[in-house]
Design a protein around this motif. Structure first.
Motif, PDB file in Angstrom:
ATOM      1  N   TYR A 254     150.689  52.399  43.992  1.00 15.05           N
ATOM      2  CA  TYR A 254     150.352  53.701  43.394  1.00 15.05           C
ATOM      3  C   TYR A 254     151.584  54.377  42.811  1.00 15.05           C
ATOM      4  O   TYR A 254     151.548  54.953  41.728  1.00 15.05           O
ATOM      5  CB  TYR A 254     149.701  54.624  44.421  1.00 15.05           C
ATOM      6  N   CYS A 255     152.666  54.306  43.537  1.00 12.79           N
ATOM      7  CA  CYS A 255     153.917  54.908  43.062  1.00 12.79           C
ATOM      8  C   CYS A 255     154.373  54.243  41.767  1.00 12.79           C
ATOM      9  O   CYS A 255     154.774  54.922  40.818  1.00 12.79           O
ATOM     10  CB  CYS A 255     154.978  54.781  44.144  1.00 12.79           C
ATOM     11  N   HIS A 256     154.286  52.906  41.699  1.00  9.73           N
ATOM     12  CA  HIS A 256     154.714  52.201  40.499  1.00  9.73           C
ATOM     13  C   HIS A 256     153.822  52.503  39.298  1.00  9.73           C
ATOM     14  O   HIS A 256     154.316  52.684  38.190  1.00  9.73           O
ATOM     15  CB  HIS A 256     154.756  50.692  40.759  1.00  9.73           C
TER      16      HIS A 256
ATOM     17  N   THR B  45     152.032  55.202  38.812  1.00 10.90           N
ATOM     18  CA  THR B  45     152.298  56.585  38.398  1.00 10.90           C
ATOM     19  C   THR B  45     153.600  56.687  37.619  1.00 10.90           C
ATOM     20  O   THR B  45     153.658  57.326  36.564  1.00 10.90           O
ATOM     21  CB  THR B  45     152.347  57.502  39.640  1.00 10.90           C
ATOM     22  N   LEU B  46     154.640  56.056  38.124  1.00 19.14           N
ATOM     23  CA  LEU B  46     155.914  56.068  37.402  1.00 19.14           C
ATOM     24  C   LEU B  46     155.798  55.387  36.047  1.00 19.14           C
ATOM     25  O   LEU B  46     156.368  55.864  35.054  1.00 19.14           O
ATOM     26  CB  LEU B  46     156.997  55.379  38.231  1.00 19.14           C
TER      27      LEU B  46
ATOM     28  N   GLN C 176     150.513  52.062  48.734  1.00 19.98           N
ATOM     29  CA  GLN C 176     151.271  53.243  48.328  1.00 19.98           C
ATOM     30  C   GLN C 176     152.385  52.885  47.334  1.00 19.98           C
ATOM     31  O   GLN C 176     152.656  53.619  46.387  1.00 19.98           O
ATOM     32  CB  GLN C 176     151.868  53.943  49.557  1.00 19.98           C
ATOM     33  N   PHE C 177     153.014  51.736  47.567  1.00 18.39           N
ATOM     34  CA  PHE C 177     154.055  51.248  46.659  1.00 18.39           C
ATOM     35  C   PHE C 177     153.476  50.989  45.266  1.00 18.39           C
ATOM     36  O   PHE C 177     154.082  51.338  44.249  1.00 18.39           O
ATOM     37  CB  PHE C 177     154.672  49.972  47.246  1.00 18.39           C
TER      38      PHE C 177
END
Length: 132
Positions: free
Chosen positions: A53-55, A57-58, A50-51
């Motif tokens: 994916y978040c990175h 996307t950002l 999840q970390f």
């Protein structure tokens, strides 16, 4: 203007914009610390996924939008100039055609005249010269 600055206690927005990269780094570091604190055993794989994916996307959103905004502000003239030339041509062709138009330009649009076409062309050239 001086009294407004005095009332706000010397607050300048431009000083904060200069430190924007420092603020974003501090927020990122704070988020990283919160992520490490929230890690739980037997869930590492899911949490790091999840970390990641978040990175990603950002990275995709922030980097592309920052390049877009930077390019737009550095080259804004190349967006505004063609738009203003088209608008100027339409307006002045209508005005010249309305007041001086006698000779039809094409049968497809009977209200278009040679006088409007030529007057719009000259006005657009003048506007382009003054604007640039």
């Amino acid at each position: 203007m001086h009294s407004l600055k005095h009332r706000l206690g010397g607050f300048k927005l431009s000083d904060h914009f200069r430190r924007l990269s420092l603020y974003t780094f501090m927020l990122y570091a704070f988020g990283l610390v919160l992520f490490v604190w929230s890690l739980k055993k037997r869930h590492y794989k899911y949490q790091f996924k999840q970390f990641a994916y978040c990175h990603v996307t950002l990275l995709v959103i922030v980097v592309q939008s920052s390049f877009l905004v930077s390019n737009m502000f550095k080259g804004l003239i190349w967006f505004l100039l063609p738009c203003s030339l088209v608008i100027c041509n339409d307006i002045w062709a209508y005005i010249f055609g309305f007041f001086f138009g006698r000779t039809p330009l094409i049968k497809l649009s009977p209200k278009k005249t040679w006088e409007g076409f030529i007057g719009g062309w000259f006005a657009t050239m003048g506007w382009g010269f003054l604007f640039t």
